[in-house]
Design a protein around this motif. Structure first.
Motif, PDB file in Angstrom:
ATOM      1  N   MET A   1      40.469  30.419  35.186  1.00 37.74           N
ATOM      2  CA  MET A   1      39.241  31.100  34.861  1.00 37.74           C
ATOM      3  C   MET A   1      38.592  30.430  33.647  1.00 37.74           C
ATOM      4  O   MET A   1      37.393  30.158  33.661  1.00 37.74           O
ATOM      5  CB  MET A   1      39.542  32.582  34.597  1.00 37.74           C
ATOM      6  N   GLU A   2      39.421  30.150  32.628  1.00 32.22           N
ATOM      7  CA  GLU A   2      38.889  29.514  31.412  1.00 32.22           C
ATOM      8  C   GLU A   2      38.410  28.099  31.696  1.00 32.22           C
ATOM      9  O   GLU A   2      37.377  27.678  31.199  1.00 32.22           O
ATOM     10  CB  GLU A   2      39.956  29.513  30.324  1.00 32.22           C
ATOM     11  N   LYS A   3      39.169  27.344  32.521  1.00 32.34           N
ATOM     12  CA  LYS A   3      38.786  25.968  32.855  1.00 32.34           C
ATOM     13  C   LYS A   3      37.499  25.920  33.664  1.00 32.34           C
ATOM     14  O   LYS A   3      36.773  24.937  33.614  1.00 32.34           O
ATOM     15  CB  LYS A   3      39.911  25.266  33.613  1.00 32.34           C
ATOM     16  N   LEU A   4      37.196  26.981  34.406  1.00 30.13           N
ATOM     17  CA  LEU A   4      35.950  27.048  35.167  1.00 30.13           C
ATOM     18  C   LEU A   4      34.791  27.553  34.315  1.00 30.13           C
ATOM     19  O   LEU A   4      33.663  27.615  34.776  1.00 30.13           O
ATOM     20  CB  LEU A   4      36.125  27.959  36.386  1.00 30.13           C
ATOM     21  N   GLY A   5      35.087  27.945  33.078  1.00 27.51           N
ATOM     22  CA  GLY A   5      34.039  28.434  32.184  1.00 27.51           C
ATOM     23  C   GLY A   5      33.605  29.861  32.494  1.00 27.51           C
ATOM     24  O   GLY A   5      32.505  30.266  32.127  1.00 27.51           O
ATOM     25  N   ILE A   6      34.469  30.610  33.142  1.00 28.11           N
ATOM     26  CA  ILE A   6      34.141  31.993  33.488  1.00 28.11           C
ATOM     27  C   ILE A   6      34.625  32.908  32.367  1.00 28.11           C
ATOM     28  O   ILE A   6      35.766  32.817  31.933  1.00 28.11           O
ATOM     29  CB  ILE A   6      34.805  32.391  34.822  1.00 28.11           C
ATOM     30  N   LYS A   7      33.743  33.758  31.913  1.00 24.31           N
ATOM     31  CA  LYS A   7      34.074  34.721  30.864  1.00 24.31           C
ATOM     32  C   LYS A   7      34.483  36.045  31.497  1.00 24.31           C
ATOM     33  O   LYS A   7      34.017  36.399  32.586  1.00 24.31           O
ATOM     34  CB  LYS A   7      32.876  34.957  29.934  1.00 24.31           C
ATOM     35  N   GLU A   8      35.331  36.785  30.804  1.00 30.47           N
ATOM     36  CA  GLU A   8      35.819  38.053  31.336  1.00 30.47           C
ATOM     37  C   GLU A   8      34.684  39.036  31.604  1.00 30.47           C
ATOM     38  O   GLU A   8      34.746  39.821  32.547  1.00 30.47           O
ATOM     39  CB  GLU A   8      36.857  38.658  30.389  1.00 30.47           C
ATOM     40  N   LYS A   9      33.609  38.967  30.819  1.00 23.62           N
ATOM     41  CA  LYS A   9      32.499  39.901  31.019  1.00 23.62           C
ATOM     42  C   LYS A   9      31.731  39.626  32.321  1.00 23.62           C
ATOM     43  O   LYS A   9      30.978  40.469  32.782  1.00 23.62           O
ATOM     44  CB  LYS A   9      31.548  39.879  29.816  1.00 23.62           C
ATOM     45  N   GLN A  10      31.968  38.455  32.943  1.00 28.77           N
ATOM     46  CA  GLN A  10      31.326  38.131  34.214  1.00 28.77           C
ATOM     47  C   GLN A  10      32.075  38.763  35.407  1.00 28.77           C
ATOM     48  O   GLN A  10      31.537  38.803  36.504  1.00 28.77           O
ATOM     49  CB  GLN A  10      31.275  36.611  34.425  1.00 28.77           C
ATOM     50  N   LEU A  11      33.270  39.244  35.174  1.00 29.41           N
ATOM     51  CA  LEU A  11      34.076  39.809  36.253  1.00 29.41           C
ATOM     52  C   LEU A  11      33.622  41.218  36.586  1.00 29.41           C
ATOM     53  O   LEU A  11      33.208  41.975  35.710  1.00 29.41           O
ATOM     54  CB  LEU A  11      35.551  39.833  35.852  1.00 29.41           C
ATOM     55  N   LEU A  12      33.712  41.546  37.854  1.00 24.74           N
ATOM     56  CA  LEU A  12      33.391  42.892  38.311  1.00 24.74           C
ATOM     57  C   LEU A  12      34.693  43.664  38.501  1.00 24.74           C
ATOM     58  O   LEU A  12      35.737  43.069  38.770  1.00 24.74           O
ATOM     59  CB  LEU A  12      32.629  42.826  39.640  1.00 24.74           C
ATOM     60  N   PRO A  13      34.634  44.996  38.393  1.00 20.74           N
ATOM     61  CA  PRO A  13      35.859  45.787  38.598  1.00 20.74           C
ATOM     62  C   PRO A  13      36.359  45.638  40.043  1.00 20.74           C
ATOM     63  O   PRO A  13      35.579  45.420  40.963  1.00 20.74           O
ATOM     64  CB  PRO A  13      35.432  47.231  38.327  1.00 20.74           C
ATOM     65  N   SER A  14      37.672  45.774  40.213  1.00 20.41           N
ATOM     66  CA  SER A  14      38.267  45.669  41.544  1.00 20.41           C
ATOM     67  C   SER A  14      39.425  46.647  41.662  1.00 20.41           C
ATOM     68  O   SER A  14      40.113  46.914  40.689  1.00 20.41           O
ATOM     69  CB  SER A  14      38.768  44.245  41.787  1.00 20.41           C
ATOM     70  N   ARG A  15      39.629  47.157  42.888  1.00 20.57           N
ATOM     71  CA  ARG A  15      40.748  48.065  43.128  1.00 20.57           C
ATOM     72  C   ARG A  15      41.766  47.424  44.073  1.00 20.57           C
ATOM     73  O   ARG A  15      42.560  48.101  44.699  1.00 20.57           O
ATOM     74  CB  ARG A  15      40.243  49.383  43.716  1.00 20.57           C
ATOM     75  N   THR A  16      41.737  46.103  44.171  1.00 14.45           N
ATOM     76  CA  THR A  16      42.648  45.396  45.074  1.00 14.45           C
ATOM     77  C   THR A  16      44.076  45.487  44.571  1.00 14.45           C
ATOM     78  O   THR A  16      44.328  45.471  43.371  1.00 14.45           O
ATOM     79  CB  THR A  16      42.237  43.909  45.168  1.00 14.45           C
ATOM     80  N   VAL A  17      45.017  45.594  45.517  1.00 12.20           N
ATOM     81  CA  VAL A  17      46.440  45.594  45.200  1.00 12.20           C
ATOM     82  C   VAL A  17      47.035  44.336  45.809  1.00 12.20           C
ATOM     83  O   VAL A  17      46.783  44.024  46.973  1.00 12.20           O
ATOM     84  CB  VAL A  17      47.137  46.848  45.780  1.00 12.20           C
ATOM     85  N   PHE A  18      47.799  43.597  45.027  1.00 10.63           N
ATOM     86  CA  PHE A  18      48.416  42.365  45.522  1.00 10.63           C
ATOM     87  C   PHE A  18      49.768  42.666  46.126  1.00 10.63           C
ATOM     88  O   PHE A  18      50.525  43.480  45.616  1.00 10.63           O
ATOM     89  CB  PHE A  18      48.595  41.359  44.378  1.00 10.63           C
TER      90      PHE A  18
END
Length: 163
Positions: A1-18
């Motif tokens: 995520m950091e290497k792609l330059g994506i900031k945490e504030k750009q993420l949307l909430p998710s309810r996915t379970v792995f």
């Protein structure tokens, strides 16, 4: 995520379970990223949703069923860093081993705690017989059950009432 330059504030909430990762991980959120499939002459750009987790893994991305179903025509080749993959796999193995050891220690501590609450058991089985919960009266007598077999007898209190 950091290497792609994506900031945490750009993420949307998710309810996915792995499932099937082998390790527990905390979900941070999800993001849609345009991904190029193919080579320089034949390619396709498709937006794919990625779930972002805090997990030390040899894989930078795992394509799930929705992404794979979308691109069933052809072979998907993904290049990665083999040294990083080997280092992450080794770290994951150490983490898994430490989690197993921690769980086994927790169970062992629980067994020890339960054992310490139990009354002490004598190490000699003869002591157990002598210290049983049923203790005969101090004044007893043997009554023969069969005159032809003197080893067959009953022990009764000598001060019992006739009734």
């Amino acid at each position: 995520m950091e290497k792609l330059g994506i900031k945490e504030k750009q993420l949307l909430p998710s309810r996915t379970v792995f499932h099937g990762t082998g390790l527990s991980c905390s979900l941070i959120g999800k993001i849609k990223i345009d991904v190029l499939f193919g080579d320089k002459d034949h390619f396709c750009r498709e937006p794919i949703w990625f779930e972002v987790v805090n997990l030390d893994s040899p894989y930078h991305a795992l394509l799930g069923r929705p992404a794979l179903a979308k691109f069933m025509a052809g072979i998907i080749t993904i290049a990665g860093d083999y040294q990083k993959s080997a280092a992450c796999a080794a770290a994951s193995s150490r983490l898994a081993e430490s989690l197993v050891i921690t769980e086994e220690k927790r169970l062992l501590d629980r067994v020890v705690a339960m054992a310490s609450k139990q009354p002490g058991m004598p190490s000699d089985p003869k002591e157990t017989e002598a210290q049983g919960s049923f203790q005969p009266a101090k004044e007893t007598k043997k009554i023969a059950l069969d005159p032809e077999h003197p080893e067959r007898f009953a022990v009764v209190g000598s001060n019992l009432d006739i009734k």
